[in-house]
Design a protein around this motif. Structure first.
Motif, PDB file in Angstrom:
ATOM      1  N   ALA A   7       0.825  -1.211   0.000  1.00  0.00           N
ATOM      2  CA  ALA A   7       0.000   0.000   0.000  1.00  0.00           C
ATOM      3  C   ALA A   7       0.860   1.263   0.000  1.00  0.00           C
ATOM      4  CB  ALA A   7      -0.985  -0.040   1.173  1.00  0.00           C
ATOM      5  N   ASN A   8       0.550   2.220   0.884  1.00  0.00           N
ATOM      6  CA  ASN A   8       1.265   3.505   0.841  1.00  0.00           C
ATOM      7  C   ASN A   8       2.750   3.341   1.148  1.00  0.00           C
ATOM      8  OD1 ASN A   8       0.426   2.890   3.516  1.00  0.00           O
ATOM      9  ND2 ASN A   8       0.987   4.955   4.144  1.00  0.00           N
ATOM     10  N   PRO A  78      -2.625  -0.315   8.595  1.00  0.00           N
ATOM     11  CA  PRO A  78      -3.790  -1.090   9.040  1.00  0.00           C
ATOM     12  C   PRO A  78      -4.678  -1.455   7.849  1.00  0.00           C
ATOM     13  CG  PRO A  78      -3.407   0.733  10.531  1.00  0.00           C
ATOM     14  CD  PRO A  78      -2.466   0.927   9.377  1.00  0.00           C
ATOM     15  N   VAL A  79      -5.225  -2.654   7.865  1.00  0.00           N
ATOM     16  CA  VAL A  79      -5.917  -3.180   6.680  1.00  0.00           C
ATOM     17  C   VAL A  79      -7.282  -2.513   6.477  1.00  0.00           C
ATOM     18  CG1 VAL A  79      -4.714  -5.366   6.886  1.00  0.00           C
ATOM     19  CG2 VAL A  79      -6.991  -5.113   7.911  1.00  0.00           C
ATOM     20  N   THR A  80      -7.759  -2.538   5.229  1.00  0.00           N
ATOM     21  CA  THR A  80      -9.024  -1.852   4.908  1.00  0.00           C
ATOM     22  C   THR A  80      -9.850  -2.633   3.875  1.00  0.00           C
ATOM     23  OG1 THR A  80      -7.808  -0.528   3.281  1.00  0.00           O
ATOM     24  CG2 THR A  80      -8.182   0.471   5.437  1.00  0.00           C
ATOM     25  N   GLY A  81      -9.854  -3.951   4.007  1.00  0.00           N
ATOM     26  CA  GLY A  81     -10.627  -4.751   3.050  1.00  0.00           C
ATOM     27  C   GLY A  81     -12.107  -4.785   3.378  1.00  0.00           C
TER      28      GLY A  81
ATOM     29  N   GLU B  50      -5.368  -3.725  -3.140  1.00  0.00           N
ATOM     30  CA  GLU B  50      -4.097  -4.460  -3.139  1.00  0.00           C
ATOM     31  C   GLU B  50      -4.174  -5.501  -2.018  1.00  0.00           C
ATOM     32  OE1 GLU B  50      -0.670  -1.876  -3.222  1.00  0.00           O
ATOM     33  OE2 GLU B  50       0.467  -3.302  -2.012  1.00  0.00           O
ATOM     34  N   PHE B 121      -5.900  -6.763   3.056  1.00  0.00           N
ATOM     35  CA  PHE B 121      -6.311  -6.026   1.855  1.00  0.00           C
ATOM     36  C   PHE B 121      -6.182  -4.536   2.171  1.00  0.00           C
ATOM     37  CE2 PHE B 121      -8.989  -9.879   1.621  1.00  0.00           C
ATOM     38  CZ  PHE B 121      -8.762 -10.286   0.317  1.00  0.00           C
ATOM     39  N   TRP B 122      -5.862  -3.748   1.127  1.00  0.00           N
ATOM     40  CA  TRP B 122      -5.809  -2.285   1.288  1.00  0.00           C
ATOM     41  C   TRP B 122      -6.530  -1.648   0.110  1.00  0.00           C
ATOM     42  CZ3 TRP B 122      -1.687  -5.592   1.821  1.00  0.00           C
ATOM     43  CH2 TRP B 122      -1.258  -5.766   3.126  1.00  0.00           C
ATOM     44  N   LYS B 123      -7.429  -0.701   0.439  1.00  0.00           N
ATOM     45  CA  LYS B 123      -8.213  -0.019  -0.598  1.00  0.00           C
ATOM     46  C   LYS B 123      -7.644   1.357  -0.906  1.00  0.00           C
ATOM     47  CE  LYS B 123     -12.897  -1.635   0.398  1.00  0.00           C
ATOM     48  NZ  LYS B 123     -13.266  -1.635   1.804  1.00  0.00           N
ATOM     49  N   LYS B 124      -7.617   1.664  -2.181  1.00  0.00           N
ATOM     50  CA  LYS B 124      -7.252   3.014  -2.614  1.00  0.00           C
ATOM     51  C   LYS B 124      -8.444   3.588  -3.371  1.00  0.00           C
ATOM     52  CE  LYS B 124      -3.425   3.465  -5.216  1.00  0.00           C
ATOM     53  NZ  LYS B 124      -2.232   3.850  -5.887  1.00  0.00           N
ATOM     54  N   TRP B 133      -5.257   6.425  -0.198  1.00  0.00           N
ATOM     55  CA  TRP B 133      -5.353   5.143   0.515  1.00  0.00           C
ATOM     56  C   TRP B 133      -6.360   5.295   1.656  1.00  0.00           C
ATOM     57  CZ3 TRP B 133      -3.547   0.780  -1.404  1.00  0.00           C
ATOM     58  CH2 TRP B 133      -2.493   0.836  -2.324  1.00  0.00           C
ATOM     59  N   VAL B 134      -7.259   4.351   1.760  1.00  0.00           N
ATOM     60  CA  VAL B 134      -8.301   4.408   2.785  1.00  0.00           C
ATOM     61  C   VAL B 134      -7.687   4.108   4.150  1.00  0.00           C
ATOM     62  CG1 VAL B 134     -10.464   3.323   3.573  1.00  0.00           C
ATOM     63  CG2 VAL B 134     -10.052   3.703   1.123  1.00  0.00           C
ATOM     64  N   LYS B 135      -8.146   4.839   5.169  1.00  0.00           N
ATOM     65  CA  LYS B 135      -7.653   4.604   6.534  1.00  0.00           C
ATOM     66  C   LYS B 135      -8.608   3.678   7.281  1.00  0.00           C
ATOM     67  CE  LYS B 135      -4.811   8.635   7.493  1.00  0.00           C
ATOM     68  NZ  LYS B 135      -4.827   9.409   6.273  1.00  0.00           N
ATOM     69  N   GLN B 136      -8.041   2.812   8.114  1.00  0.00           N
ATOM     70  CA  GLN B 136      -8.876   1.929   8.927  1.00  0.00           C
ATOM     71  C   GLN B 136      -9.703   2.747   9.916  1.00  0.00           C
ATOM     72  OE1 GLN B 136      -7.058  -0.764  11.953  1.00  0.00           O
ATOM     73  NE2 GLN B 136      -7.813  -2.389  10.634  1.00  0.00           N
TER      74      GLN B 136
END
Lengths: 82, 151
Positions: A7-8, A78-81, B50, B121-124, B133-136
């Motif tokens: 990610a970032n 931190p994950v964001t699925g 991702e 998983f990480w969302k953009k 990038w989305v934050k938790q």
């Protein structure tokens, strides 16, 4: 050891993975200190670790976890699925 | 079964296959997560997901094992997509088959709540102006505090 970035963190460092060899077991925290010496991008990314998570061999791990050359380490936010 | 895939999936078709596979179960509950067209009041055009495949599969397996230990469950399927997704597309499907409704309803909520904070998983979010990038969310962390579980 294999180090993965996601990610970032991957975006800011500019690579998705790399391999480094260490002589003795070290902690994740010590690995971060080693990485910070590799350049400004690393220094910036790891300057504030409160929003960085890490895993050792796919298990979420604390920064005081001891690691060795055979381990796969990953750094990510931190994950964001879902 | 855990499927992590780039290609779209058909919600109705997947549920139908799952239902036929578990024809002796008395209840099937499901959750479908989709791509919204806004986030924090800002319009978005698409998202990019991702993932860390090996760890995602491992973490989802642990969540499934934990759900099976808590409730009497016949079967579970999780489908999660990665790559670029357009507005309205399906992101994730969770379905649970059990003998009675309580087990499947509770375990679907358990699985999505843990997936939100443990699956890698990480969302953009992508819009005309920029990508972010989305934050938790803190509220997602709060949602798992009610479970007497830790991974």
């Amino acid at each position: 050891m294999k180090i993965l970035y996601f990610a970032n963190i991957k975006q800011e460092i500019g690579i998705s993975e790399e391999n480094i060899i260490i002589e003795n077991k070290i902690s994740i925290f010590e690995l971060i200190e080693l990485l910070k010496k590799r350049g400004l991008k690393y220094k910036n990314v790891f300057s504030d670790v409160k929003n960085i998570k890490c895993s050792v061999n796919c298990i979420f791990s604390n920064f005081d976890t001891m690691i060795e050359n055979e381990d796969e380490i990953a750094f990510f936010p931190p994950v964001t699925g879902g | 079964m855990i499927l992590i895939q780039k290609k779209p999936f058909n919600y109705a078709k997947e549920l139908d296959i799952f239902s036929k596979k578990n024809k002796l179960s008395g209840a099937i509950s499901s959750f479908l997560g989709k791509v919204r067209n806004f986030s924090n009041l800002q319009k978005i055009d698409a998202i990019f997901i991702e993932h860390y495949e090996k760890m995602t599969k491992f973490q989802l397996s642990r969540i499934i094992e934990e759900a099976k230990a808590k409730w009497d469950i016949d079967d579970i399927i999780i489908i999660h997509r990665f790559g670029r997704l357009k507005i309205g597309e399906n992101i994730v499907l969770i379905a649970v088959a059990s003998k009675h409704r309580e087990e499947s309803l509770k375990s679907v909520e358990f699985i999505i709540n843990w997936l939100k904070i443990k699956a890698t998983f990480w969302k953009k979010e992508i819009s005309n102006d920029n990508t972010t990038w989305v934050k938790q969310k803190e509220s997602d962390i709060d949602k798992v505090k009610k479970y007497n579980t830790s991974f």
